[in-house]
Motif scaffolding. Structure first.
Motif, mmCIF file in Angstrom:
data_model
loop_
_atom_site.group_PDB
_atom_site.id
_atom_site.type_symbol
_atom_site.label_atom_id
_atom_site.label_comp_id
_atom_site.label_asym_id
_atom_site.label_seq_id
_atom_site.Cartn_x
_atom_site.Cartn_y
_atom_site.Cartn_z
ATOM 1 N N PRO A 1 7.709 6.946 -3.645
ATOM 2 C CA PRO A 1 7.578 6.271 -2.354
ATOM 3 C C PRO A 1 8.720 6.574 -1.387
ATOM 4 C CG PRO A 1 8.187 4.702 -4.054
ATOM 5 C CD PRO A 1 7.929 6.005 -4.742
ATOM 6 N N THR B 1 0.842 -1.185 0.000
ATOM 7 C CA THR B 1 0.000 0.000 0.000
ATOM 8 C C THR B 1 0.884 1.243 0.000
ATOM 9 O OG1 THR B 1 -1.689 -1.176 1.244
ATOM 10 C CG2 THR B 1 -1.799 1.203 1.262
ATOM 11 N N SER B 2 0.509 2.222 -0.831
ATOM 12 C CA SER B 2 1.307 3.441 -0.908
ATOM 13 C C SER B 2 0.998 4.366 0.263
ATOM 14 C CB SER B 2 1.043 4.164 -2.228
ATOM 15 O OG SER B 2 -0.126 4.939 -2.140
ATOM 16 N N GLU C 1 -5.169 2.065 -4.254
ATOM 17 C CA GLU C 1 -4.075 1.334 -4.906
ATOM 18 C C GLU C 1 -4.676 0.133 -5.615
ATOM 19 O OE1 GLU C 1 -0.153 0.679 -5.946
ATOM 20 O OE2 GLU C 1 -0.697 2.202 -4.477
ATOM 21 N N SER D 1 -4.315 -2.662 -9.320
ATOM 22 C CA SER D 1 -3.327 -3.373 -10.131
ATOM 23 C C SER D 1 -2.678 -2.464 -11.169
ATOM 24 C CB SER D 1 -3.984 -4.575 -10.815
ATOM 25 O OG SER D 1 -5.048 -4.140 -11.639
ATOM 26 N N THR E 1 -2.488 6.032 -0.129
ATOM 27 C CA THR E 1 -3.722 5.250 -0.127
ATOM 28 C C THR E 1 -4.582 5.594 1.086
ATOM 29 O OG1 THR E 1 -2.621 3.449 -1.271
ATOM 30 C CG2 THR E 1 -4.662 2.913 -0.147
ATOM 31 N N GLY F 1 -2.042 0.771 -10.596
ATOM 32 C CA GLY F 1 -1.460 1.919 -9.899
ATOM 33 C C GLY F 1 -2.498 2.660 -9.078
ATOM 34 N N LEU F 2 -2.188 3.921 -8.771
ATOM 35 C CA LEU F 2 -3.075 4.737 -7.946
ATOM 36 C C LEU F 2 -4.189 5.366 -8.773
ATOM 37 C CD1 LEU F 2 -0.527 6.645 -5.680
ATOM 38 C CD2 LEU F 2 -2.399 5.209 -4.877
#
Length: 104
Positions: free
Chosen positions: A53, A2-3, A28, A30, A6, A32-33
């Motif tokens: 990140p 998880t970014s 988040e 498959s 998110t 991307g965001l």
């Protein structure tokens, strides 16, 4: 994984017409965001979401229709459950952006 972006965020945008309160939701997936911004006037999709990140630097774009038609470019730093930075609409002055991750 998880970014750092998110989740749901409550943002305040300090504009020349006053402070606007907007809820942002970043997901988040498959590919991307993805995300959306919701205010009392409208809900719009976010475009070109990018997050480093390592540094926590995030950018995205959104088109709004209210209070007027604009394309906003956001440039923020995410630090844990807080973020700060600015948005800009074309040649208009930068707008200060602050926010925190919502418990929702």
């Amino acid at each position: 994984m998880t970014s750092a972006l998110t989740g749901t965020w409550d943002l305040a945008l300090g504009t020349p017409i006053g402070t606007l309160r907007v809820t942002y939701r970043f997901i988040e997936g498959s590919s991307g965001l993805t995300g959306e911004a919701s205010s009392t006037d409208e809900t719009v999709e976010l475009e070109d979401i990018r997050l480093d990140p390592i540094s926590g630097h995030a950018t995205w774009r959104q088109r709004i229709n209210k209070p007027m038609r604009l394309t906003l470019d956001f440039d923020v730093m995410v630090e844990s459950d807080r973020l700060s930075g600015h948005s800009r609409a074309g040649r208009l002055p930068r707008t200060r952006v602050t926010g925190h991750r919502s418990a929702a």
